[in-house]
Design an enzyme around this catalytic site. Sequence first.
Site: not given
Lengths: 134, 512
Positions: B79, B85, B188, B248, B491
């Site tokens: 790349r 990615t 890959t 969908e 809290h």
Amino acid sequence: MRVTSVLRAVSHGRTPLIKFIGKRSPPKSVDHTPHAHPASPSESLPDSFANYRSKAQQHGPLAGGGGSRNTPSAPISSLTYGAVGGRAGRKLGPVQPKQGEYFDRNELPIRFRRTAFTEAEMEAIQTGGASLYG
Amino acid sequence: MLKTILPRAAQRSVLSASRAGPSKLSTAPAYQILRQVRRGYATEAEDYDVVLIGGGVAGYVAAIKAGQEGMKVACIEKRGALGGTCLNVGCIPSKSLLNNSHMYHQILHDTKKRGIEVGDVKLNLAQMMKAKDESVNGLTKGIEFLFKKNKVDYIKGTGAFASEHEVRVNLVDGGEMSVRGKNIIIATGSESTPFPGLEIDEEKVVTSTGALALKEVPKRMVVIGGGIIGLEMASVWSRLGSEVSVIEFLGQIGGPGMDSDIAKQTQKILQRQGLKFKLNTKVTSGEASGDVVKLELEAAKGGKNETIEAEVCLVAIGRRPYTAGLGLENIGIELDERKRLVIDQEYRTKIPHIRVIGDCTFGPMLAHKAEEEAVAAIEYIKKGFGHVNYGAIPSVMYTHPEVAWVGQNEAELKEAGVKYNVGTFPFTANSRAKTNLETDGMVKMLSDKETDRILGIHIIGPNAGEMIAEGTLALEYGASSEDVARTCHAHPTLAEAFKEAAMSTYSHAIHS
């Protein structure tokens, strides 16, 4: 009945499921026999895994039957596949082929084969060395 | 005489030694000569202990880990930037856009009720994209620094197997080189699955990559696929002003693993934010030749057909392993029916020194799963054992509110015939969520009816992605819901909802 409730009733206290089990240490034995990957949808490996190993193991250190001629074949599970320096070379037994087996240098990885002649070397041989002075 | 019994490759080294000091050769003990002979057989360039093909999350993590373990390691990446990615066109840039688009949306619609009145609010999309690119660049450069620190050789090019030990690399800057490795790891990754009949141009018909780099806000956007990627991108562009419809095929959004109660609640919340959903709907064909993209829709269980139009169509129907051009045919490694590389429990292919990790093999396509595998694979090589618990890998959807889960959902437990307890706690009853004016969502916990061991945790709500870490730890350690419930939580925090859900699972929550 829940385990935690039972334990509480017995000991008047609570025993958590989480327990400190000590520092992590390497497992004493690891089964390196190829099995299906835990996330694999099929629960078996293709035959090619065993076939490749049996071929690659014919002579070399991966050999299931590559142990000493005097000892029975080592079980596959005792071998470390692909581990760098997983076992000392001498522990893998002699490299001599068994009776009736023959090495073919061309079956070995390239680095074990004879170094190929270069064009220049071939020319030097054919010209009786003259090409080196051309 | 000596020359004739030595292999050819050895001669040069022996002879050069003799030229340097002939007396040394004549007096050298036999083992020294033998050592030189052995050296002569070695390849001229030293083999790497590990060669990584792919510099994505799986590849770069494995490379760094191998470097830390003292191994000689090379990482091949085509790349031109590390991180794959995830860093370049996935998790990281999408989080940048999700975060900044959320701020924009909040300033437009949510600050007035908080007592903050903002004047003229404008979107500067180019600047938003620049901020995203700066985040990405900073992180990818950070990995290059880590490579140097851990002595990883970074090779910019496309790697393909020439033989079982040799990878030929087509260098990005031109030329070719060969790299040899005692161990080779394929990492890959994956690529977006294309939709048949719709050509991806990354402008009108886009994958997630194109959706992260649109030059203007489309008037309408249609998203094919209501999984995590589709819904995150749908959220970004909807917040920035696009009319977004999600198609969908299945009856619920969120993709595999999301609990159906959580999925229903998520859908309601996202609908309230302006997203439109068409569930149980099949896209039968698409046409992108004109100014708009037209999709033909058909109700999955037989219903009327309709056409939907949009300026941009995002194809988000899943991802598939990316192994093209890897030269697998040269070494005979096989793929399964979904093009995943077949491996055993130690990530080995049938060729034991070639391993595969990350998206291009089994398991969920998640960056953190790939990282775990990367560390484990190197440990298998170096130490002979490694660890990844595939039953405790969290999933997060970074919409607003976030959705996160780990372990099994109710449907899976029912199918497996496991008896279980359910405990839930809504954020409407959590003090911190109340003060933040973000009370949508809940925590749902599932534990074994007999032992109370936690089996699954499902969260929809603010910061769910961070909160799921506690659930994953509990699952990894085999905790009971009571273990979590009896652990003190600060809290006021959102994490108290987690504790109260645990209380509700084994007994009763206090605040609901």
